[in-house]
Design an enzyme around this catalytic site. Structure first.
Site, PDB file in Angstrom:
ATOM      1  N   VAL A   1       7.517   0.709  15.850  1.00 11.66           N
ATOM      2  CA  VAL A   1       6.746  -0.269  15.075  1.00 11.66           C
ATOM      3  C   VAL A   1       7.814  -0.941  14.209  1.00 11.66           C
ATOM      4  CG1 VAL A   1       4.897  -0.618  13.399  1.00 11.66           C
ATOM      5  CG2 VAL A   1       4.660   1.147  15.162  1.00 11.66           C
ATOM      6  N   PRO A   2       8.348  -2.080  14.660  1.00 13.02           N
ATOM      7  CA  PRO A   2       9.640  -2.596  14.214  1.00 13.02           C
ATOM      8  C   PRO A   2       9.665  -3.277  12.845  1.00 13.02           C
ATOM      9  CG  PRO A   2       8.686  -4.086  15.802  1.00 13.02           C
ATOM     10  CD  PRO A   2       7.755  -2.902  15.715  1.00 13.02           C
ATOM     11  N   CYS A   3       9.534  -2.489  11.799  1.00 17.93           N
ATOM     12  CA  CYS A   3       9.613  -3.049  10.449  1.00 17.93           C
ATOM     13  C   CYS A   3      11.015  -3.574  10.140  1.00 17.93           C
ATOM     14  CB  CYS A   3       9.157  -2.025   9.412  1.00 17.93           C
ATOM     15  SG  CYS A   3       9.949  -0.421   9.535  1.00 17.93           S
ATOM     16  N   HIS A   4      12.015  -3.171  10.927  1.00 18.71           N
ATOM     17  CA  HIS A   4      13.374  -3.690  10.724  1.00 18.71           C
ATOM     18  C   HIS A   4      13.460  -5.187  11.033  1.00 18.71           C
ATOM     19  CE1 HIS A   4      13.295  -2.443  14.985  1.00 18.71           C
ATOM     20  NE2 HIS A   4      14.155  -3.432  15.194  1.00 18.71           N
TER      21      HIS A   4
END
Length: 171
Positions: free
Chosen positions: A132-135
């Site tokens: 879940v790509p919060c980056h």
């Protein structure tokens, strides 16, 4: 509910992966173990990835991601959060691989551009980073801000995705 934990080495350090019977619950950084893997007194079994089907799929797909062979994850997720957090995390998975958006843009995706701070707080509670790509969320000025794995790790993940994406468009 049964909880299962394994670890894996990666280019960004050791990751601790926590799953339940039917889904991925959390990924923690080596220096942040316990932040998302607190299961409120529930027993946790340490297992080899091959001994649990969800953990096996997670480790396999993460290895493919780090090798530049995977740009999309296909995993059952079981992250726990408030309704707003779940909505923010759902928006994260819609950010294309190798691209970034600002917190304000993510808030707009959720229907209220004024909720950028709330989006940032929800992203900070994302228990399943990378997948879940919060980056992929950056400040309005494009600068890297806030990331549980540290800004160096965030930069590494983005650089990795940008390089893989650039290589795939030139071949």
């Amino acid at each position: 509910m049964n909880h299962y934990r394994t670890t894996m080495d990666s280019p960004i350090g050791e990751l601790t992966i926590l799953a339940v019977d039917d889904g991925l619950l959390a990924i923690d950084w080596r220096d942040d173990v316990g932040h998302h893997t607190d299961v409120s007194g529930s027993p946790v079994s340490d297992v080899a990835p091959e001994d649990h089907p969800v953990l096996q799929r997670v480790v396999h797909q993460l290895r493919e991601y780090f090798a530049g062979e995977r740009t999309h994850f296909d995993l059952p997720l079981a992250a726990q959060g408030t309704t707003f957090q779940q909505q923010a995390w759902d928006a994260l998975v819609r950010i294309p691989y190798g691209e970034t958006v600002s917190y304000g843009e993510q808030a707009t995706m959720l229907g209220d551009k004024n909720k950028a701070r709330a989006v940032g707080a929800a992203n900070g509670r994302n228990p399943i980073p990378i997948i879940v790509p919060c980056h992929r969320v950056v400040g309005s000025n494009g600068k890297l801000t806030g990331f549980a794995g540290g800004l160096d790790t965030k930069a590494w993940l983005l650089d990795h995705e940008f390089a893989v994406r650039a290589a795939s468009t030139t071949t």
